[in-house]
Enzyme design. Structure first.
Site, mmCIF file in Angstrom:
data_model
loop_
_atom_site.group_PDB
_atom_site.id
_atom_site.type_symbol
_atom_site.label_atom_id
_atom_site.label_comp_id
_atom_site.label_asym_id
_atom_site.label_seq_id
_atom_site.Cartn_x
_atom_site.Cartn_y
_atom_site.Cartn_z
ATOM 1 N N LYS A 49 -2.172 -1.561 -3.701
ATOM 2 C CA LYS A 49 -3.019 -0.366 -3.669
ATOM 3 C C LYS A 49 -2.126 0.868 -3.769
ATOM 4 O O LYS A 49 -1.171 0.974 -2.994
ATOM 5 C CB LYS A 49 -3.823 -0.329 -2.373
ATOM 6 C CG LYS A 49 -4.720 0.905 -2.234
ATOM 7 C CD LYS A 49 -5.436 0.911 -0.894
ATOM 8 C CE LYS A 49 -6.339 2.136 -0.762
ATOM 9 N NZ LYS A 49 -7.024 2.187 0.545
ATOM 10 N N LYS A 61 0.859 -1.181 0.000
ATOM 11 C CA LYS A 61 0.000 0.000 0.000
ATOM 12 C C LYS A 61 0.897 1.233 0.000
ATOM 13 O O LYS A 61 1.690 1.441 0.927
ATOM 14 C CB LYS A 61 -0.921 0.014 1.219
ATOM 15 C CG LYS A 61 -1.848 1.230 1.262
ATOM 16 C CD LYS A 61 -2.743 1.194 2.484
ATOM 17 C CE LYS A 61 -3.643 2.418 2.548
ATOM 18 N NZ LYS A 61 -4.509 2.405 3.750
#
Length: 336
Positions: free
Chosen positions: A259, A206
């Site tokens: 992400k 992320k």
């Protein structure tokens, strides 16, 4: 004088003609390398405590902060469109320095889980974002020690959140805080509480991205001080993603996630080669909002662009895509 047209030099006709399999829609579909399906999509949903009517999010066109009743009605549309799963984000009525509303049994996400489970049974897989940024009054992903998040104290709180979410009916918990050791801590907490059958979808890679702005409007989770670059990944790094994924796999993750997605297709591709586990990718709010903003101005075909974006993410190696386009694209695909 008459000009003689001699014509071009003779050309040897090509033997290999890529156009043969592009000639008709049926041929293009038959030879497609990637087949996007509603079953590939996960719909992120925001549910807000204390509201009786769902509220539109201006920076996320078509998305809402749902009331509980609105959440159930929207869930019916998702199921009808063939979407198998949702990811729940809670917007609590109260916040404090440690985010205690995240593990309260009467908190908004546990209540939403119980309502969805009672209404849909197993027709809809229930995934919960497991973090504290939505619940802390400072907007960071765990309690602060000075100006930084206390990693190890946060792990103990993540265990409490995971158990509360599992007890309320979550099928998968998805830790997104990027704390070191979070997957191992959550796995231990779930197992000790008897939830050995609940899976972990780890936000393994992320990034500290500029593409999260509209999400923070919807989740009401912007940091009040500082930023999250001290614990989320540097967008310049690719090899580091390999390390993060290996750690999460070793700690017991069942699914790993990248992400954002669209700006990190190379990372999705390298993670697909790194692990045999299912790979998820999150087509985040800013990526979604860009398509909508351009479509509103007539600069591109929004529905076609959405399908193209999601197909690219899947082509890069994602098995499933979390996306705000989920319902619109699923309904579009079912009409084909």
């Amino acid at each position: 004088m008459t000009t003689r047209l001699t014509g071009p030099p003779s050309v040897v006709p090509p033997r290999d003609r890529g156009r043969r399999l592009r000639r008709t829609e049926a041929l293009r579909r038959m030879s497609a390398e990637v087949r996007l399906s509603p079953a590939d999509l996960v719909a992120p949903l925001f549910v807000k405590d204390g509201v009786t009517e769902s509220q539109a999010v201006p920076s996320l066109p078509g998305q809402c902060q749902f009331s509980l009743d609105g959440l159930l009605r929207h869930g019916e549309r998702l199921v009808a469109a063939g979407i198998p799963a949702v990811m729940l984000f809670g917007v609590p009525a109260r916040k404090d320095s440690v985010g205690s509303a995240a593990w309260a049994s009467d908190g908004i996400v546990p209540r939403a889980l119980r309502a969805l489970r009672e209404h849909f049974g197993d027709r809809l897989a229930l995934i919960t974002d497991l973090c504290l940024c939505d619940y802390t009054d400072h907007g960071h992903c765990g309690p602060l020690a000075g100006d930084t998040v206390d990693n190890d104290e946060t792990l103990a709180l993540y265990q409490r959140v995971a158990v509360a979410q599992a007890a309320a009916g979550a099928d998968l918990v998805a830790p997104s805080g990027m704390m070191d050791g979070q997957v191992a801590a959550i796995r231990a907490g779930l197992d000790e509480a008897g939830f050995t059958d609940r899976a972990i979808m780890a936000y393994s890679a992320k990034y500290a991205s500029a593409f999260y702005g509209p999400f923070r409007d919807a989740a009401e989770s912007s940091p009040r001080v500082g930023d999250r670059r001290g614990y989320q990944m540097d967008p310049a790094n690719g090899r580091e993603a390999d390390l993060e994924v290996r750690r999460d796999v070793d700690e017991g993750a069942d699914i790993v996630m990248v992400k954002p997605a669209l700006a990190y297709l190379d990372v999705i591709h390298r993670i697909r080669r790194e692990t045999a586990l299912p790979v998820a990718a999150y087509n985040v709010s800013g990526e979604y909002a860009m398509v909508h903003a351009a479509a509103e101005r007539g600069w591109l075909d929004g529905p076609a662009a959405a399908v193209e974006v999601l197909s690219a993410i899947k082509r890069a190696g994602a098995d499933m895509v979390l996306t705000y386009h989920a319902l619109d694209v699923a309904e579009q695909l079912r009409k084909r």
